[in-house]
Design a protein around this motif. Sequence first.
Motif, mmCIF file in Angstrom:
data_model
loop_
_atom_site.group_PDB
_atom_site.id
_atom_site.type_symbol
_atom_site.label_atom_id
_atom_site.label_comp_id
_atom_site.label_asym_id
_atom_site.label_seq_id
_atom_site.Cartn_x
_atom_site.Cartn_y
_atom_site.Cartn_z
ATOM 1 N N LEU A 134 0.836 -1.202 0.000
ATOM 2 C CA LEU A 134 0.000 0.000 0.000
ATOM 3 C C LEU A 134 0.876 1.258 0.000
ATOM 4 O O LEU A 134 0.587 2.238 -0.707
ATOM 5 N N SER A 135 1.957 1.240 0.762
ATOM 6 C CA SER A 135 2.880 2.373 0.791
ATOM 7 C C SER A 135 3.603 2.529 -0.549
ATOM 8 O O SER A 135 3.829 3.652 -1.017
ATOM 9 N N LEU A 136 3.951 1.409 -1.176
ATOM 10 C CA LEU A 136 4.531 1.450 -2.522
ATOM 11 C C LEU A 136 3.559 2.107 -3.500
ATOM 12 O O LEU A 136 3.959 2.907 -4.355
ATOM 13 N N ASP A 137 2.270 1.760 -3.377
ATOM 14 C CA ASP A 137 1.244 2.358 -4.243
ATOM 15 C C ASP A 137 1.250 3.880 -4.103
ATOM 16 O O ASP A 137 1.261 4.615 -5.102
ATOM 17 N N ILE A 138 1.215 4.335 -2.861
ATOM 18 C CA ILE A 138 1.154 5.779 -2.598
ATOM 19 C C ILE A 138 2.415 6.459 -3.133
ATOM 20 O O ILE A 138 2.343 7.532 -3.737
ATOM 21 N N LEU A 139 3.565 5.837 -2.940
ATOM 22 C CA LEU A 139 4.819 6.406 -3.432
ATOM 23 C C LEU A 139 4.795 6.551 -4.950
ATOM 24 O O LEU A 139 5.162 7.602 -5.492
ATOM 25 N N ALA A 156 6.511 3.434 4.327
ATOM 26 C CA ALA A 156 5.509 4.452 4.654
ATOM 27 C C ALA A 156 6.165 5.822 4.825
ATOM 28 O O ALA A 156 5.617 6.841 4.391
ATOM 29 N N VAL A 157 7.352 5.848 5.423
ATOM 30 C CA VAL A 157 8.087 7.112 5.573
ATOM 31 C C VAL A 157 8.430 7.686 4.207
ATOM 32 O O VAL A 157 8.269 8.896 3.965
ATOM 33 N N LEU A 158 8.894 6.850 3.291
ATOM 34 C CA LEU A 158 9.223 7.322 1.948
ATOM 35 C C LEU A 158 7.987 7.864 1.246
ATOM 36 O O LEU A 158 8.031 8.909 0.586
ATOM 37 N N ALA A 159 6.850 7.169 1.400
ATOM 38 C CA ALA A 159 5.602 7.622 0.779
ATOM 39 C C ALA A 159 5.157 8.956 1.375
ATOM 40 O O ALA A 159 4.785 9.887 0.648
ATOM 41 N N LEU A 160 5.199 9.061 2.697
ATOM 42 C CA LEU A 160 4.789 10.300 3.360
ATOM 43 C C LEU A 160 5.717 11.460 3.011
ATOM 44 O O LEU A 160 5.275 12.602 2.864
ATOM 45 N N THR A 161 7.008 11.168 2.861
ATOM 46 C CA THR A 161 7.963 12.213 2.478
ATOM 47 C C THR A 161 7.630 12.759 1.100
ATOM 48 O O THR A 161 7.671 13.974 0.869
ATOM 49 N N CYS A 162 7.287 11.861 0.182
ATOM 50 C CA CYS A 162 6.912 12.295 -1.166
ATOM 51 C C CYS A 162 5.659 13.159 -1.121
ATOM 52 O O CYS A 162 5.591 14.218 -1.753
ATOM 53 N N VAL A 163 4.666 12.710 -0.350
ATOM 54 C CA VAL A 163 3.421 13.477 -0.231
ATOM 55 C C VAL A 163 3.698 14.850 0.374
ATOM 56 O O VAL A 163 3.190 15.874 -0.089
ATOM 57 N N LYS A 164 4.535 14.889 1.409
ATOM 58 C CA LYS A 164 4.863 16.169 2.045
ATOM 59 C C LYS A 164 5.569 17.096 1.062
ATOM 60 O O LYS A 164 5.271 18.304 0.991
#
Length: 433
Positions: A146-151, A190-198
Amino acid sequence: MRQSHQLPLVGLLLFSLIPRQQCEICEVSKEYYTALNPLISTMINSKYTKGIHAANVLLSLRLGGILNPNQEQQLIQQVNTAVENKKPSLTSGQLALAILALGACKGPDGISINYSELIKILGNKYKAEIKNMDHDGNPLTNYYQLSLDILALCLFSGNYSITEVIKILDPESKNYYFHQQFSVDTGAMAVLALTCVKRSITSGQNKIDTKDLETIDNHMESLIAKILCQKKENGLLGNIYSTGEAMQALFVSSDYYNKNQWDCQKTRDIVLTEISQGAFRMPTAAAQILPALMGKTYLDINKDSSCVYGSDNFNISTQEPISVTPAVPHSQIEVNYSVVVNNQIDNIMVSVADGSVFLDVMEKAQKENATLFSFTVEESSWGPYITTVRGIKANNNDRTYWELLSNGEPLSQGVGSYVVHAGDDLEVRWSIY
């Protein structure tokens, strides 16, 4: 227990000579790139580097600028063909990883990839994951995928709800845990995905209120704290196989922890020691550790940036990599093998050649009693993967899987990698995570 190895003196000297840096990224210096050759050889020559399973390898080697154009084109064609032929059956994470690999940098002329179509399909698979969570809180696959998807959706300008991402990636979600143990690689992704979103917010690509941005910061701070809580005395983050992506997460989040909380160089050096001892025998394991050792993260992916090719610092062999499995002598050893389903335990003493792996034991047990010890496997980029035992299949929706244990301890190595030893008490257990 793992076989004991001694790092040659030259290896110890080599690692001690690598200059220590005062920054958060501690990649291997170019003059010591030869220490990474075993990883590259495993990725390029492994029989598991094929089809959709080549995506992780392609991503890692492109980020590192290691391939020559011909090698790159062959891997791109493998991954692209697999995506085209298997789009409906791919999991969301498999498709996300393929998109990241294909778009890691600006590809060679002659290969056309319709990213907008792939991202649209990924968006639909992502929505299906979310919809499934409405029933019991579990995605169709897992939080890592799921985190890969978001990334991938973030990096390739796909559609996603930031508010929904914030809700899903709450650090207190049960989906970060495996047997009550925080999953370091899941948290790192999840951290990588959230960093991209931020970054998409702060760059003006997405608009949200200040409260949501603060929540993202809080999520990241909490996830980083959980990752660091899994730091081992020797410097590993979780285990040897989760360390690479955890390093990436720590590279991009230095604002969320104190410098004295993590010795990056110590982590790097223990990983290099493990490489010299043959720890990374499967291509996915090698692919997940390599980017961090070269100072790269998945956030460096940019489909519009020209690829870097063929570093002279690497000796890329197309020969079969030297196996680190102990030589198989003629002597036999005995191990105890059990299948545990709920409260039912069936066991058998099995004799196998010294140097055999867990899978060899399962095959011998099945040969002696197919009723009690039948099983099926499928190939993956991590090697053979147990799909059923006695016809019982693992199910993500039920959070069930077949757990491998040796002497009561869960294994971090796969069924095709773990070398058994005389007297081992081996177990395949029907488990819930």
